[in-house]
Design a protein around this motif. Structure first.
Motif, PDB file in Angstrom:
ATOM      1  N   ASP A 206      23.617 131.031  47.395  1.00 60.24           N
ATOM      2  CA  ASP A 206      24.804 129.974  47.197  1.00 60.24           C
ATOM      3  C   ASP A 206      24.627 128.715  48.162  1.00 60.24           C
ATOM      4  O   ASP A 206      24.252 128.977  49.191  1.00 60.24           O
ATOM      5  N   TRP A 207      24.441 128.039  47.305  1.00 58.62           N
ATOM      6  CA  TRP A 207      23.509 126.265  47.993  1.00 58.62           C
ATOM      7  C   TRP A 207      24.512 125.420  48.749  1.00 58.62           C
ATOM      8  O   TRP A 207      23.783 125.063  48.744  1.00 58.62           O
ATOM      9  N   GLN A 208      26.065 125.843  48.231  1.00 61.91           N
ATOM     10  CA  GLN A 208      27.045 124.760  48.919  1.00 61.91           C
ATOM     11  C   GLN A 208      27.056 124.385  49.701  1.00 61.91           C
ATOM     12  O   GLN A 208      26.914 123.500  49.540  1.00 61.91           O
ATOM     13  N   PRO A 237      19.209 128.057  41.678  1.00 64.87           N
ATOM     14  CA  PRO A 237      20.538 127.912  41.778  1.00 64.87           C
ATOM     15  C   PRO A 237      20.126 126.161  42.463  1.00 64.87           C
ATOM     16  O   PRO A 237      21.500 125.604  42.702  1.00 64.87           O
ATOM     17  N   LYS A 240      20.613 123.330  40.514  1.00 68.47           N
ATOM     18  CA  LYS A 240      21.323 122.997  40.204  1.00 68.47           C
ATOM     19  C   LYS A 240      22.983 122.766  40.952  1.00 68.47           C
ATOM     20  O   LYS A 240      23.788 121.739  40.385  1.00 68.47           O
ATOM     21  N   GLU A 241      22.689 123.313  42.180  1.00 67.21           N
ATOM     22  CA  GLU A 241      24.175 123.380  43.388  1.00 67.21           C
ATOM     23  C   GLU A 241      23.456 121.314  43.615  1.00 67.21           C
ATOM     24  O   GLU A 241      24.514 120.939  43.673  1.00 67.21           O
ATOM     25  N   GLY A 243      22.177 119.176  41.020  1.00 69.67           N
ATOM     26  CA  GLY A 243      23.051 118.289  40.504  1.00 69.67           C
ATOM     27  C   GLY A 243      24.524 118.336  40.592  1.00 69.67           C
ATOM     28  O   GLY A 243      25.610 117.616  40.144  1.00 69.67           O
ATOM     29  N   ASN A 244      25.029 120.006  40.816  1.00 67.10           N
ATOM     30  CA  ASN A 244      26.685 119.675  40.620  1.00 67.10           C
ATOM     31  C   ASN A 244      27.236 118.847  41.759  1.00 67.10           C
ATOM     32  O   ASN A 244      28.067 118.190  41.427  1.00 67.10           O
ATOM     33  N   GLN A 245      26.896 118.480  42.716  1.00 69.12           N
ATOM     34  CA  GLN A 245      26.909 118.314  43.992  1.00 69.12           C
ATOM     35  C   GLN A 245      26.618 116.654  43.108  1.00 69.12           C
ATOM     36  O   GLN A 245      27.474 115.875  43.972  1.00 69.12           O
ATOM     37  N   GLY A 246      26.468 116.287  42.689  1.00 68.93           N
ATOM     38  CA  GLY A 246      26.248 114.512  41.512  1.00 68.93           C
ATOM     39  C   GLY A 246      24.983 113.776  43.650  1.00 68.93           C
ATOM     40  O   GLY A 246      25.018 112.783  42.987  1.00 68.93           O
TER      41      GLY A 246
ATOM     42  N   PHE B 260      34.154 125.536  50.218  1.00 66.60           N
ATOM     43  CA  PHE B 260      32.911 126.540  50.123  1.00 66.60           C
ATOM     44  C   PHE B 260      33.336 128.988  50.385  1.00 66.60           C
ATOM     45  O   PHE B 260      32.877 129.194  49.628  1.00 66.60           O
ATOM     46  N   SER B 381      29.833 121.838  34.723  1.00 65.18           N
ATOM     47  CA  SER B 381      28.742 120.602  35.799  1.00 65.18           C
ATOM     48  C   SER B 381      29.398 120.051  36.275  1.00 65.18           C
ATOM     49  O   SER B 381      30.771 119.291  35.855  1.00 65.18           O
ATOM     50  N   GLY B 382      28.774 119.072  37.572  1.00 61.73           N
ATOM     51  CA  GLY B 382      29.735 118.181  37.588  1.00 61.73           C
ATOM     52  C   GLY B 382      30.851 118.504  38.740  1.00 61.73           C
ATOM     53  O   GLY B 382      30.872 119.896  39.215  1.00 61.73           O
ATOM     54  N   SER B 383      31.465 117.570  39.056  1.00 60.05           N
ATOM     55  CA  SER B 383      32.289 117.714  40.391  1.00 60.05           C
ATOM     56  C   SER B 383      33.595 116.731  40.250  1.00 60.05           C
ATOM     57  O   SER B 383      33.198 115.561  39.386  1.00 60.05           O
ATOM     58  N   SER B 391      34.559 116.455  47.854  1.00 57.23           N
ATOM     59  CA  SER B 391      34.698 116.351  46.104  1.00 57.23           C
ATOM     60  C   SER B 391      33.933 117.597  45.990  1.00 57.23           C
ATOM     61  O   SER B 391      33.724 118.710  46.985  1.00 57.23           O
ATOM     62  N   THR B 393      33.512 120.960  43.410  1.00 61.46           N
ATOM     63  CA  THR B 393      32.492 120.979  42.629  1.00 61.46           C
ATOM     64  C   THR B 393      32.540 121.494  40.651  1.00 61.46           C
ATOM     65  O   THR B 393      33.681 122.210  41.385  1.00 61.46           O
ATOM     66  N   ARG B 396      32.331 125.956  40.615  1.00 58.55           N
ATOM     67  CA  ARG B 396      33.651 126.604  41.933  1.00 58.55           C
ATOM     68  C   ARG B 396      35.151 126.605  41.814  1.00 58.55           C
ATOM     69  O   ARG B 396      35.157 127.817  41.735  1.00 58.55           O
ATOM     70  N   LEU B 465      26.498 130.833  38.304  1.00 59.62           N
ATOM     71  CA  LEU B 465      26.002 131.104  40.172  1.00 59.62           C
ATOM     72  C   LEU B 465      25.066 131.345  40.056  1.00 59.62           C
ATOM     73  O   LEU B 465      24.001 130.576  41.190  1.00 59.62           O
ATOM     74  N   LYS B 507      31.252 130.993  55.587  1.00 60.92           N
ATOM     75  CA  LYS B 507      31.274 129.829  55.459  1.00 60.92           C
ATOM     76  C   LYS B 507      31.388 128.955  56.900  1.00 60.92           C
ATOM     77  O   LYS B 507      30.628 127.655  57.020  1.00 60.92           O
TER      78      LYS B 507
END
Lengths: 425, 546
Positions: A206-208, A237, A240-241, A243-246, B260, B381-383, B391, B393, B396, B465, B507
């Motif tokens: 979980d790298w958020q 992961p 991936k994170e 990439g997802n967070q841009g 999160f 994918s993406g956000s 933003s 994701t 999630r 995930l 979190k």
């Protein structure tokens, strides 16, 4: 009296000759101490196969000193204390002449006392944190100054990084490497508030938060780069994170020290493209030696999709050097081979020459590669020449006065140049 | 007459001028193309660290082909023929085979193998530079989305050429959103080098903007102005603006952590909700629950391998498939093992633990011990960008929604369906239920199947995930039990609240404590809580509790 001495001497000579004859029929034994089960099996099985391939190769050429080489493979099962037990078994019971083995630093530290006690010889083929030099180990992987420091130099000079995030898995290699890097960055005038350090457990998924923190840390207008000593499958992961967070490689590039071709094989590398890794070898490097090695490997393993990587090259170099040293010494005796090893030079797979130095570390070139969509690396930077491995980092106060030199006058793994004393035993 | 004549003369003159203009641009274009060609010739021989100035020069020729060339270079498709160093646009068709077109003329060339061509190498920094140059050219693109991106990039890495064109384009920009952002770009420039009044005006434009570049510019300006005088109007305006941005930043930071936390909570919820049925309702301690999730994740993998062209829909297909696979395995386990151990929790625990090991080894034997790759569909994918610093994701976000959907449908099944009625009856009083002609053994099997099937669905979500490997289940089994116990055994709502609470707590603690310590603190807190209230947050009351 003189006559008596002569008789004694000649009888000693005779007995050694007889014992030599007795051994002539026997094979030369090579121990392989790599985990074949457990978490590290993924990486270490490849190295076991590499050693076996090299042995088969050497036997096909007529063996060594007129004898066949025989592999003794044991499985320490990714269980660190078991490395010591299996190492003892190899040396005491199987009486192997040399061991190729270990991946993690903790497994090396576990087998080290056994090697020193029973006077064995081991080749260790993986990049590591340094701060060690044993008479009984040859380190054919990179020391920090052959991987981490040049990588940081590249980011600083070519990419223009001003702010640094050091991310690592929580164990000895990342912690020591990051300590050295922090000291190095501070010595280059980077301010402490421009360095962020973070450790995560093995297999973190979980790298958020961490990626969000990196993003925030990198939004101050100064170019930010991530130096990653994240190990194993936690990497996927993480990227991936990102990439997802841009966060793209152009915004915040990540340079990794534990991500190679093997780790990427079979994975969708699209989120990783453009991020970097620093190694002393990449499969994509275009030389004749490398092409031959890759072809041999694919043929030996019988799978056209298998890749080669840096620790495999280190194993290759180590084995070739050991063969050459045994030929030079004319025996597999550990003391003789140990001295013969120093100064041995053989061509590496990337078009240069690997030399074993008196501190039991190699001279290696350093390459920075960018990850491509096919899981291979494209070299974007390399050192102009080979770099001599430095066992003791110059950037840590505790080790900056230490050197390692296993040749005659010094013969010490941790010689203090200030006090002119060997600090260890 | 005279008027007519003068009009004629004027027309003639203007035509002449226009023609001249036209000639001049044609000449420039030709000249640009020759310089471009000569610059391009240098590309194959230029080292990476000398590349940046060369690319700058190429862009400066502003020949019409430049954008296409830069895009090719950025995409890593610019190669040259080893034989004559002719630059080509190469696209890989199959292994080691490339289709070529000439870079300048776009004329197709015969295809070659990889040994005949060599790539013009770039690195991160150069691709970034090309990105900036291209976005300068896209400032007046027709598509407003591209224009917006171009302005955003300019704000992040301002350069003279870009700012000059923004100054010209600003007044004619039809889209108010883009115009606003353009004025932000200009204001940031004014803040760097403007008069006191201009700076003040800039600050008023920039106040309330959340872009990191704006905050950086304000902080820098404040540093410079405090050097001059402490209490000037500008200094006050600047620090006021920064305070406001920071306040909002803190607010969004909390929102970030909340998101999160909820997302971690929804993962916990998904993995615990199946257990809430088997453990909570039936009272079976099922240590193989994690492996049911693992089976679900592997089902996703198998679906993707079977239908490699339908990656976008693979997850939707995997949900029912995983439910069936894990559910069936669950029923087999219940029928084959658990029903013989009724009322002997310790033995059930050991037996199911054994089953979990068997299932792991089975997967190792079938799929290899290495992790399998499950691809993420495009829509995962993406956000979703709410604003420049906040933003969400997509992966999630979908998983939060998915977890809630699963939760409420399960709640419906238990509350409204006849199966749910039977399940509740059996769990409350088995003998009485049997006396009322409910087939309790059948209900047990179905309930266990339902719980396992939901674990399978959770596995589909987890495959997006985390790594799909034989050990996937082990990582979640402890957390699942914690959630169920914390929420109160036998209470679905308790599971929901417990999962979300634990996730959010974790979190919020993580940034200051680090992930390891945060976990420990949550665990210790939980133990203390259970000491105080052994039956969890929402204990069952009344006769059903016995």
């Amino acid at each position: 009296m003189k006559f008596k001495k002569l008789i004694v001497a000649s009888s000693i000579v005779a007995s050694t000759m007889i014992s030599n004859f007795a051994f002539a029929a026997e094979n030369i034994k090579v121990g392989v101490l790599h985990s074949l089960s457990g978490t590290m099996a993924i990486s270490e099985t490849t190295l076991k196969d590499t050693v076996l391939m090299m042995i088969a190769d050497q036997n096909a050429k007529g063996g060594l000193l007129g004898k066949k080489i025989e592999a003794v493979v044991v499985d320490p099962a990714s269980n660190w204390p078991l490395f010591a037990e299996k190492g003892r078994e190899l040396l005491a019971k199987d009486k192997v002449d040399v061991i190729f083995g270990s991946w993690t630093s903790v497994s090396r530290k576990s087998v080290l006392p056994v090697l020193e006690e029973l006077d064995g010889l081991m080749f260790y083929p993986v990049q590591y944190e340094g701060e060690e030099s044993s008479r009984n180990i040859f380190y054919t992987g990179a020391a920090p100054n052959q991987q981490a420091i040049p990588a940081v130099d590249y980011l600083m000079n070519d990419i223009g990084a001003k702010r640094w995030v050091l991310l690592g898995t929580d164990y000895v290699y990342p912690r020591t490497t990051n300590k050295i890097l922090e000291a190095y960055l501070l010595s280059k005038g980077v301010k402490p508030e421009d360095i962020m350090v973070n450790y995560t457990p093995f297999g973190h998924s979980d790298w958020q938060n961490i990626v969000a923190d990196v993003k925030k840390f990198g939004s101050t207008g100064k170019k930010t780069a991530v130096v990653s000593t994240i190990n194993g499958d936690a990497n996927i992961p993480f990227y991936k994170e990102l990439g997802n967070q841009g966060v793209s490689a152009e915004d915040i590039p990540v340079i990794a020290f534990s991500v190679g071709e093997e780790e990427l094989s079979g994975f969708d590398t699209t989120p990783l493209v453009g991020h970097m890794a620093a190694w002393n070898y990449f499969q994509s490097i275009d030389t004749e030696e490398n092409e031959e090695f890759i072809a041999n490997w694919k043929k030996y393993i019988g799978d056209d999709k298998r890749v080669t990587n840096d620790p495999m090259e280190a194993t290759y170099i180590g084995f070739k050097m050991w063969v050459k040293a045994v030929e030079k010494a004319g025996t597999t005796d550990v003391d003789a081979v140990e001295q013969a090893m120093i100064g041995i030079a053989i061509p590496n797979l990337t078009g240069g020459i690997a030399v074993m130095n008196s501190n039991h570390h190699l001279s290696k070139p350093v390459f920075i590669g960018e990850i491509q969509a096919d899981g291979q690396f494209e070299v974007v930077w390399s050192t102009p020449d080979t770099v001599i491995g430095d066992a003791w980092s110059n950037y840590l106060p505790s080790s900056k006065d230490l050197i390692s030199d296993w040749t005659a006058p010094v013969s010490c793994g941790n010689f203090n140049i200030k006090t002119a004393k060997c600090s260890g035993k | 007459m005279l008027r007519l004549f003068s009009l004629l003369v004027f027309c003639l003159m203007s035509w002449h001028v226009a023609a001249d203009d036209h000639l001049a641009t044609a000449g420039n274009e030709q000249q640009a193309e020759t310089t471009l060609a000569s610059l391009l010739k240098q590309l194959p021989n230029t080292k990476l660290n000398k590349m940046a100035p060369l690319i700058k020069k190429i862009a400066a020729t502003s020949a019409p082909q430049v954008p296409a060339i830069l895009e090719t270079l950025q995409a890593g498709e610019l190669y040259y023929l080893k034989a004559n160093k002719q630059l080509v646009h190469a696209q890989r068709t199959q292994h080691k085979k490339y289709d070529l077109t000439d870079l300048l003329s776009n004329a197709p060339l015969p295809s070659v193998t990889s040994s005949a061509i060599k790539k013009v190498r770039t690195n991160n920094r150069i691709r970034r530079q090309i990105g900036d140059l291209l976005s300068n050219m896209e400032l007046n693109a027709k598509d407003p989305a591209i224009r917006l991106e171009a302005v955003k990039q300019l704000l992040d890495s301002p350069n003279k050429v870009g700012i000059k064109s923004v100054t010209l384009l600003h007044d004619n920009e039809p889209q108010s959103k883009i115009r606003e952002l353009m004025s932000v770009v200009l204001a940031v420039e004014q803040l760097k080098a403007g008069t006191e009044a201009e700076k003040l005006a800039a600050v008023s434009i920039l106040t309330g903007r959340l872009e990191p570049a704006v905050k950086n510019a304000l902080v820098k300006a404040l540093d410079n102005s405090t050097a001059l005088s402490d209490k000037s109007e500008l200094t006050r305006a600047l620090s006021h603006a920064i305070d406001k941005i920071e306040q909002q930043g803190d607010l969004y930071q909390i929102a970030d952590h909340l998101f999160f936390g909820l997302s971690l909570g929804s993962v916990l919820l998904l993995s615990a909700i199946g257990l809430a049925i088997t453990f909570g309702v039936m009272g079976v301690i099922n240590m193989a629950h994690g492996e049911m999730m693992m089976l679900g994740a592997y089902t996703t993998y198998v679906i993707q391998q079977t239908f490699p062209t339908l990656i976008e829909y693979s997850l939707l297909m995997a949900i029912p498939a995983a439910f069936v696979v894990s559910g069936l395995v669950g029923i087999i386990i219940e029928r084959g093992v658990i029903r013989f151990l009724k009322g002997r929790p310790l033995e059930t625990l050991l037996a199911t633990f054994g089953i979990s090991l068997i299932l792991q080894q089975l997967v190792r034997t079938i799929f290899s011990p290495l992790n399998r790759q499950v691809e993420a569909p495009q829509w995962m994918s993406g956000s979703l960008d709410i604003n420049p610093i906040f933003s969400l994701t997509y992966n999630r976000l979908y998983i939060i929604l998915f977890a809630l959907m699963v939760f409420f449908s399960l709640l419906m099944i238990l509350k409204k369906s006849s199966l749910g009625l039977h399940v509740r009856a059996v769990s409350q009083n088995r003998d009485m239920a049997r006396a009322l002609s409910i087939k309790s053994s059948w209900v047990d099997a179905i309930t266990f199947g339902l719980g396992s099937g939901i674990a399978g669905i959770a596995g589909v979500a987890l495959s997006q995930l985390t790594n799909v490997g034989p050990n996937l289940g082990q990582a979640y089994i402890i957390d699942s039990f914690l959630v169920v116990v914390f929420g109160g055994v036998g209470n679905l709502w308790g599971t929901l609240v417990a999962a979300m609470t634990l996730g959010t707590f974790n979190k919020f603690l993580e940034p200051s404590m680090g992930p390891v310590l945060a976990n420990i603190i949550v665990l210790v807190g939980l133990i203390l809580f259970i000491q105080k209230r052994p039956k969890g947050l929402f204990p069952q009351k009344g006769r059903a509790a016995e």
